[in-house]
Design an enzyme around this catalytic site. Structure first.
Site, PDB file in Angstrom:
ATOM      1  N   HIS A   1      -6.040   1.745  -1.211  1.00 29.14           N
ATOM      2  CA  HIS A   1      -6.087   0.389  -1.742  1.00 29.14           C
ATOM      3  C   HIS A   1      -4.657  -0.056  -2.058  1.00 29.14           C
ATOM      4  O   HIS A   1      -3.764   0.759  -2.282  1.00 29.14           O
ATOM      5  CB  HIS A   1      -6.941   0.321  -3.009  1.00 29.14           C
ATOM      6  CG  HIS A   1      -8.407   0.518  -2.753  1.00 29.14           C
ATOM      7  ND1 HIS A   1      -9.179  -0.427  -2.114  1.00 29.14           N
ATOM      8  CD2 HIS A   1      -9.237   1.551  -3.071  1.00 29.14           C
ATOM      9  CE1 HIS A   1     -10.429   0.012  -2.032  1.00 29.14           C
ATOM     10  NE2 HIS A   1     -10.493   1.205  -2.600  1.00 29.14           N
TER      11      HIS A   1
ATOM     12  N   TYR B   1       0.845  -1.193   0.000  1.00 29.92           N
ATOM     13  CA  TYR B   1       0.000   0.000   0.000  1.00 29.92           C
ATOM     14  C   TYR B   1       0.885   1.249   0.000  1.00 29.92           C
ATOM     15  O   TYR B   1       1.926   1.283   0.665  1.00 29.92           O
ATOM     16  CB  TYR B   1      -0.899   0.032   1.241  1.00 29.92           C
ATOM     17  CG  TYR B   1      -1.863  -1.120   1.358  1.00 29.92           C
ATOM     18  CD1 TYR B   1      -3.203  -0.971   1.034  1.00 29.92           C
ATOM     19  CD2 TYR B   1      -1.426  -2.371   1.804  1.00 29.92           C
ATOM     20  CE1 TYR B   1      -4.104  -2.024   1.165  1.00 29.92           C
ATOM     21  CE2 TYR B   1      -2.314  -3.424   1.927  1.00 29.92           C
ATOM     22  CZ  TYR B   1      -3.638  -3.251   1.601  1.00 29.92           C
ATOM     23  OH  TYR B   1      -4.517  -4.294   1.728  1.00 29.92           O
TER      24      TYR B   1
ATOM     25  N   LYS C   1      -4.281  -4.661  -9.990  1.00 27.03           N
ATOM     26  CA  LYS C   1      -3.058  -4.396  -9.248  1.00 27.03           C
ATOM     27  C   LYS C   1      -1.868  -4.855 -10.080  1.00 27.03           C
ATOM     28  O   LYS C   1      -1.991  -5.738 -10.934  1.00 27.03           O
ATOM     29  CB  LYS C   1      -3.060  -5.103  -7.889  1.00 27.03           C
ATOM     30  CG  LYS C   1      -4.267  -4.766  -7.018  1.00 27.03           C
ATOM     31  CD  LYS C   1      -4.201  -5.430  -5.678  1.00 27.03           C
ATOM     32  CE  LYS C   1      -5.515  -5.289  -4.920  1.00 27.03           C
ATOM     33  NZ  LYS C   1      -5.991  -3.912  -4.805  1.00 27.03           N
TER      34      LYS C   1
END
Length: 308
Positions: free
Chosen positions: A253, A245, A284
């Site tokens: 997020h 993070y 991601k």
């Protein structure tokens, strides 16, 4: 100094103040695994203790912010524990004829002492109340008795007021039901008992991670990213080793999924494709990470670009 309690290879923090320091000053998150006292039958909101990753615990020890300990028995407790194995299941004595104290026995003793203390408080309050109302109670009883005598045509000469009967032998006659007692539910571990510090530079039953190649790679990657200012949590729910993070996970997020591999180990093409698809599905970036013996970390990012 923060005490990290080790149990079966898992590291726990029991004090809320320590949890706050670990998060605010050291940027480590951990995972709350305890039930809340007021809502023990749910798992949406959890409380103490805080469970730390082995890498988080090792990092705290290396920067001098904490020490890892595990509970141990004193010599007498160890002897009693050994003797208890020779005692029958229905017996509560050791071979020396001494009572065998267990956690259940200690709790029962606490309840007994608490009941006696609360009964004394209730008794004093009862006596204080009766003494303050004694004159009014006696006058009311005398007035009712005089009325009954007048109705029966008897003499209304009554003796002088004296102490009410409730104050006589109050200690013996006072009843305080156990159902009315208040029971304190502890919200913190008030005493840790006998503890022994664990050396993280030696492999043991309590700390099995020392010397493991997987742990060494994970720790070097974890430390490198932590030094860059990132927050890291367990990444198993996303198929990785860590989630990374840019700030506190309560506000951001995760941007990266970290997957650690031993240095110069060949990675199957199918694993690379799977990792790339995983990162794309959860929006991601996947980081394939490795570290050499000197601690230098190599990062390779995967992003699914698709067909041009």
């Amino acid at each position: 100094m923060i005490l990290l309690h080790l149990l079966d290879g898992k590291v726990f923090v029991w004090k809320a103040e320590d949890v706050q320091v670990i998060r605010e000053q050291h940027g480590l998150v951990g995972n709350l695994v305890g039930a809340l006292v007021r809502k023990p039958r749910q798992n949406n909101r959890l409380g103490l203790p805080l469970q730390l990753l082995p890498e988080e615990a090792r990092l705290l020890v290396e920067i001098g912010a904490a020490s890892v300990v595990h509970s141990c028995l004193s010599n007498k407790e160890q002897q009693n524990d050994d003797n208890s194995e020779m005692v029958s299941a229905g017996s509560s004595l050791t071979n020396d004829g001494e009572p065998l104290h267990t956690g259940e026995d200690a709790y029962e003793q606490y309840l007994s002492e608490s009941y006696k203390e609360q009964r004394n408080f209730a008794l004093k309050d009862k006596r204080r109340t009766l003494e303050s109302l004694a004159d009014r109670i006696a006058e009311g009883r005398t007035r009712r008795k005089r009325q009954r005598c007048e109705q029966a045509g008897e003499s209304n000469e009554l003796p002088a007021l004296g102490p009410i009967k409730e104050l006589q032998n109050l200690e013996e006659n006072f009843i305080f039901p156990k159902e009315a007692m208040m029971i304190h539910l502890p919200t913190a571990r008030t005493a840790v008992g006998n503890v022994k510090e664990v050396d993280l530079n030696q492999a043991s039953a309590h700390w099995p991670y020392y010397g493991q190649e997987t742990h060494e790679v994970r720790y070097k990657v974890f430390r490198n990213l932590w030094q860059k200012g990132y927050f890291l949590t367990n990444g198993s729910k996303f198929g990785g080793d860590f989630l990374v993070y840019p700030g506190d996970p309560m506000r951001f997020h995760a941007h990266y999924i970290v997957i650690c591999y031993p240095y110069k180990k060949e990675i199957p093409l199918s694993d690379i494709i799977s990792a790339g698809r995983l990162g794309t599905n959860v929006k991601k970036t996947v980081l394939l990470c490795s570290a050499d013996k000197e601690g230098a970390v190599t990062f390779t990012s995967l992003q699914w670009s698709g067909l041009q």
